[in-house]
Design a protein around this motif. Sequence first.
Motif, mmCIF file in Angstrom:
data_model
loop_
_atom_site.group_PDB
_atom_site.id
_atom_site.type_symbol
_atom_site.label_atom_id
_atom_site.label_comp_id
_atom_site.label_asym_id
_atom_site.label_seq_id
_atom_site.Cartn_x
_atom_site.Cartn_y
_atom_site.Cartn_z
ATOM 1 N N ALA A 54 21.158 20.173 38.945
ATOM 2 C CA ALA A 54 22.537 21.469 40.096
ATOM 3 C C ALA A 54 21.760 20.992 41.354
ATOM 4 O O ALA A 54 23.022 21.274 42.634
ATOM 5 C CB ALA A 54 21.962 22.608 39.220
ATOM 6 N N VAL A 55 20.775 20.863 41.939
ATOM 7 C CA VAL A 55 20.322 21.103 43.035
ATOM 8 C C VAL A 55 20.638 19.484 43.714
ATOM 9 O O VAL A 55 21.613 18.887 45.070
ATOM 10 C CB VAL A 55 18.515 20.114 43.224
ATOM 11 N N LYS A 57 22.999 18.130 42.945
ATOM 12 C CA LYS A 57 24.571 17.783 43.365
ATOM 13 C C LYS A 57 25.386 19.349 44.574
ATOM 14 O O LYS A 57 26.016 18.430 45.220
ATOM 15 C CB LYS A 57 25.456 18.691 42.208
ATOM 16 N N ALA A 58 24.668 19.852 44.332
ATOM 17 C CA ALA A 58 24.714 21.183 45.370
ATOM 18 C C ALA A 58 23.531 20.772 47.429
ATOM 19 O O ALA A 58 24.828 21.126 48.095
ATOM 20 C CB ALA A 58 24.079 22.156 45.271
ATOM 21 N N TYR A 59 22.807 19.698 46.266
ATOM 22 C CA TYR A 59 22.503 20.039 47.891
ATOM 23 C C TYR A 59 22.014 17.916 48.355
ATOM 24 O O TYR A 59 20.855 17.981 48.182
ATOM 25 C CB TYR A 59 21.216 20.614 48.492
ATOM 26 N N PHE A 94 18.004 29.436 41.358
ATOM 27 C CA PHE A 94 18.964 28.574 40.268
ATOM 28 C C PHE A 94 19.025 29.483 39.323
ATOM 29 O O PHE A 94 17.675 29.659 38.871
ATOM 30 C CB PHE A 94 18.400 27.426 40.653
ATOM 31 N N GLU A 99 22.327 26.942 37.728
ATOM 32 C CA GLU A 99 24.011 27.924 38.927
ATOM 33 C C GLU A 99 22.942 28.560 39.615
ATOM 34 O O GLU A 99 21.807 29.191 39.456
ATOM 35 C CB GLU A 99 25.108 29.157 38.263
ATOM 36 N N GLU A 100 23.312 27.804 41.272
ATOM 37 C CA GLU A 100 22.818 28.885 41.658
ATOM 38 C C GLU A 100 23.158 30.219 42.286
ATOM 39 O O GLU A 100 24.550 30.658 41.897
ATOM 40 C CB GLU A 100 23.488 28.156 43.538
ATOM 41 N N LYS A 102 23.186 33.982 44.658
ATOM 42 C CA LYS A 102 23.673 33.895 46.065
ATOM 43 C C LYS A 102 23.326 35.069 46.178
ATOM 44 O O LYS A 102 23.265 35.976 45.589
ATOM 45 C CB LYS A 102 24.933 33.819 46.681
#
Length: 102
Positions: A54-55, A57-59, A94, A99-100, A102
Amino acid sequence: MKKVLVVMAMVMGVGCMSAIAAETSVDSVACCQASQDEYKKIEVTEVPDVVKSAVEKAYAGQTIKEASVAEKDGAKTYKLVIATAEGTESTVTFNDKGEEVK
């Protein structure tokens, strides 16, 4: 004589204000410290693959430099320090499902 009394009153007022400000800042630091203490430092290798993916992919292009975990009601939350190639760091959070938060 009146001038001396006025000056004394001003000095005492300033002293009280700074004492109140110092007391307030100590409480706020203790509050913030308590929330940070919930996280326990772990090795980056201990971060689950779903979170690592996930990291990535997102960053994209950033790597995980440090990792911490907190567990509440059986769910884990990972606080990660990620870094760019230039060395700029940021902190992201996360959950254990990737899932991140916020």
